[in-house]
Design an enzyme around this catalytic site. Structure first.
Site, PDB file in Angstrom:
ATOM      1  N   GLY A   1       0.825  -1.186   0.000  1.00  0.00           N
ATOM      2  CA  GLY A   1       0.000   0.000   0.000  1.00  0.00           C
ATOM      3  C   GLY A   1       0.863   1.242   0.000  1.00  0.00           C
ATOM      4  O   GLY A   1       2.085   1.173  -0.162  1.00  0.00           O
TER       5      GLY A   1
ATOM      6  N   ASP B   1       0.725   3.929   5.638  1.00  0.00           N
ATOM      7  CA  ASP B   1      -0.598   3.346   5.840  1.00  0.00           C
ATOM      8  C   ASP B   1      -0.622   2.345   6.987  1.00  0.00           C
ATOM      9  O   ASP B   1      -1.689   1.840   7.327  1.00  0.00           O
ATOM     10  CB  ASP B   1      -1.095   2.670   4.551  1.00  0.00           C
ATOM     11  CG  ASP B   1      -1.630   3.681   3.546  1.00  0.00           C
ATOM     12  OD1 ASP B   1      -1.835   4.839   3.935  1.00  0.00           O
ATOM     13  OD2 ASP B   1      -1.823   3.316   2.373  1.00  0.00           O
TER      14      ASP B   1
ATOM     15  N   GLY C   1      35.383   6.216 -29.534  1.00  0.00           N
ATOM     16  CA  GLY C   1      35.875   7.412 -28.874  1.00  0.00           C
ATOM     17  C   GLY C   1      34.898   8.549 -29.093  1.00  0.00           C
ATOM     18  O   GLY C   1      33.929   8.429 -29.858  1.00  0.00           O
ATOM     19  N   LEU C   2      35.118   9.639 -28.439  1.00  0.00           N
ATOM     20  CA  LEU C   2      34.233  10.791 -28.551  1.00  0.00           C
ATOM     21  C   LEU C   2      34.274  11.397 -29.959  1.00  0.00           C
ATOM     22  O   LEU C   2      35.218  11.159 -30.721  1.00  0.00           O
ATOM     23  CB  LEU C   2      34.641  11.860 -27.535  1.00  0.00           C
ATOM     24  CG  LEU C   2      34.433  11.517 -26.064  1.00  0.00           C
ATOM     25  CD1 LEU C   2      35.146  12.537 -25.178  1.00  0.00           C
ATOM     26  CD2 LEU C   2      32.950  11.457 -25.719  1.00  0.00           C
TER      27      LEU C   2
ATOM     28  N   SER D   1      29.908   4.719 -30.667  1.00  0.00           N
ATOM     29  CA  SER D   1      29.430   3.548 -29.907  1.00  0.00           C
ATOM     30  C   SER D   1      29.620   3.768 -28.402  1.00  0.00           C
ATOM     31  O   SER D   1      30.489   3.160 -27.787  1.00  0.00           O
ATOM     32  CB  SER D   1      30.122   2.267 -30.364  1.00  0.00           C
ATOM     33  OG  SER D   1      31.504   2.420 -30.509  1.00  0.00           O
TER      34      SER D   1
END
Length: 634
Positions: free
Chosen positions: A33, A37, A469-470, A543
């Site tokens: 719940g 509660d 790589g970037l 990638s």
């Protein structure tokens, strides 16, 4: 009575008690719940009223109540269950807490599950083995979003018995009108959930009203107390009535004269002399022996751990399944299933995960999210990914066929978990709905000329050089120089460049995480085909995700895939910015740009690690060529 007689009488009493406990049936239930509660308080009340708290526990509880309690000078029964210090300090349940208690009529295992939305995955864990759900509602607040979410998940996970515990009824002056409002609202809301039994009980867990004893303050209520209902509800023995299923966990071969198959019976019963079949291969035999911990037995039933020997020598391995010949499971490599996502990183179609179903582990890919489910309105929503705690109906493709039943028919053989291939963390839980019997007429075509023959005719070894790589790191420049040098030496090559591929094969893909995963999946498959043709293939793609680079690696044979990490810091890439992309990303003109607002996961064990700052590209390319010569490729 002498001392020896007293000891003997005591031992007999203990033995009699243990035997009596063994004969009782067991009910597994969970409390769930919305937050606050009163779930933990309710379980504490059950333990307290059934006299299952030792004196030292009671003393510790009184002490902890003064330090962490939320009910003034009274004993805070919630602290019996909230075991983590963080839970006690915050007054919430974080983890799933399991407790055992028993009455004269039944044994119970109860799971106290968290109420906060971020812990929905914990609630699903508790629900996966429960027969009944006690869904608590604060009488003041009525049904909350999390109440609806937990009811839906309970239904989805096969729980067919529900108690609506309208708690804290004392705070609304024990109002019958308020109770009936909440009960009617829940009945209307849960009408399509296919619960077999539903009971609503007004109660106060704090003061014990209608928990274990009938409340004198609610003369208008004539239903059972919670404990009465838990002791008498008939949840059936579906697991025994289901067909025989025995996932093999271990092939037991202590010597040349014995071969047994060990595991836990998932459902049904089995006896010596029964016919069994190995799901998938379809080979049949008869049960020769059933060996339990206490020795040979004639029969065994669901949830018992045994070793089974067969009359015939059959090739059976871990992950195979013995089953009843007249009621066999589905065997397929594609399925449709509901998936509950349990990881912070989103689930992406096309990404490869490990699936553990029964005792078998295979590679699995979500090929399509059919729809995501809004657990508040139950609306079906189109989606390209699945985030933490979300639920979706998906199609999955597996690396090999597995045996399973629909979850509705068998919760044990119809459930699975998904595991992250890099971290080995459980990231999802699934319930099989049905097998997808697609493409059963498609098989691998045996070809007369294979990869080895093609490579031999080219006088080279096939390989895939995966440059990652970037943006701006120099991947494409270096890959181009490497290919030129290989071509000069007479090698047959091909370069798959990220930008070029997006003009054709992948022109329909964008740059969301889901599209990036599909981008690499397609390129990985193409690279595999080029390697099969005997070529030296150079792949130049950012990638960004380790998982997809790992998936591409696994498509190739051992020694054919070489990860080349062009390691250029992002500051240097921004300075170079040959296409002006970093400048546009910084200005907000390009979204989901790697390194800016989309992550890049650097390789951890690349075969070739190229540091590319203030270096001549020719010099860096020569480093790759030297590596290839050492491997006998160039």
């Amino acid at each position: 009575m002498s001392m020896n007689e007293q000891i003997l009488a005591s031992e007999e009493a203990v033995t009699e008690y243990i035997l009596a406990q063994e004969d009782k049936d067991q009910l597994r239930f969970l409390t769930c719940g919305s937050v606050d509660d009163g779930k933990s308080t309710l379980i504490g009340r059950l333990l307290y009223d059934t006299k299952l708290i030792f004196e030292d526990q009671l003393a510790a509880l009184e002490r902890d109540s003064k330090k962490h309690g939320t009910v003034g000078e009274e004993i805070d029964l919630a602290l019996l269950v909230d075991g983590l210090e963080a839970e006690r300090e915050q007054g919430i349940t974080i983890d799933v807490a399991y407790r055992f208690f028993a009455t004269d009529k039944r044994k119970f295992i109860v799971a106290d599950t968290p109420g906060h939305e971020q812990y929905t995955r914990n609630m699903a864990t508790g629900a996966s083995t429960a027969d009944l759900a006690v869904l608590l509602v604060d009488a003041r607040n009525g049904l909350m979003v999390q109440t609806r979410r937990h009811a839906f998940i309970a239904s989805l996970l096969g729980i067919r018995h529900v108690v609506l515990a309208v708690n804290k009824i004392d705070l609304v002056d024990y109002s019958e009108t308020r109770f009936e409002e909440i009960r009617a609202e829940f009945e209307s809301f849960a009408n399509g959930f296919d619960f077999e039994t539903f009971v609503a009980i007004p109660m106060s867990a704090r003061f014990g009203d209608n928990v274990t004893a009938r409340s004198e303050r609610m003369g208008w209520y004539n239903g059972p107390t919670l404990l009465e209902h838990l002791e008498t509800v008939d949840v059936g023995e579906h697991v025994l009535e289901a067909p025989f299923r025995f996932p093999v966990q271990w092939v037991n071969r202590p010597n040349l004269d014995f071969r047994g198959y060990s595991g836990t019976i998932a459902s049904g019963k089995v006896a010596v002399g029964d016919s069994v079949v190995v799901a998938g291969p379809g080979k049949t035999s008869k049960v020769a022996r059933i060996i339990a911990p206490e020795g040979d037995v004639k029969t065994a039933r669901a949830e018992e751990a045994v070793t089974i020997t067969l009359e015939d020598e059959i090739d059976i391995s871990r992950g195979d399944q013995l089953c009843a010949p007249e009621a066999r499971p589905d065997v397929a490599d594609q399925m449709a299933a509901h998936v509950i996502w349990m990881a912070d990183d989103a689930m992406l179609p096309g990404r490869s995960y490990l699936m553990k179903i029964g005792t078998k582990t295979v590679t699995a890919t979500v090929t399509e999210i059919k729809h995501k489910i809004n657990v508040n309105s139950f609306e079906h929503i189109a989606a390209k990914k699945l985030d933490l705690n979300e639920i979706a109906f998906c199609n999955l493709a597996l690396s090999q066929a597995v045996a399973f039943d629909p979850y509705e028919a068998n919760r044990s053989t119809g459930s699975f978990i998904l595991i992250d291939r890099m971290t080995n963390a459980t990231v999802g839980a699934g319930m099989v709905w049905f097998a997808l019997r697609r493409a059963t007429n498609i098989h691998w075509q045996a070809l007369e000329v294979d990869k080895a023959a093609r490579a031999e005719s080219l006088g080279q070894k096939p390989a895939v050089l995966w440059f990652t790589g970037l943006s701006g790191s120099g991947k494409s420049t270096i890959a181009s120089i490497v290919e030129k040098k290989l071509h000069a030496e007479g090698k047959q090559t091909y370069t798959l460049d990220g930008d070029n591929i997006r003009h054709g094969l992948n022109r329909d893909l964008g740059f969301t995480d889901a599209d990036r995963v599909e981008n690499i999946r397609r390129v990985g498959e193409v690279a595999r085909l080029f390697a099969d043709a005997g070529l030296i293939t150079l792949v130049s793609f950012i990638s960004p995700f380790r998982s997809e680079r790992g998936m591409a690696r696994e498509l190739l044979d051992e020694g054919e895939f070489f990860e080349v990490f062009v390691d250029t810091p992002i500051e240097e890439c921004k300075k170079r910015d040959p296409k002006g992309l970093y400048k546009k990303a910084a200005a907000g003109e390009i979204k989901n740009f790697t390194g800016i607002d989309s992550p890049y996961e650097a390789p951890e064990n690349a075969e070739i690690h190229l540091h590319n700052v203030n270096r001549d590209p020719e010099e860096v390319a020569d480093e790759v060529i030297r590596f290839l010569k050492d491997k006998g490729i160039a």
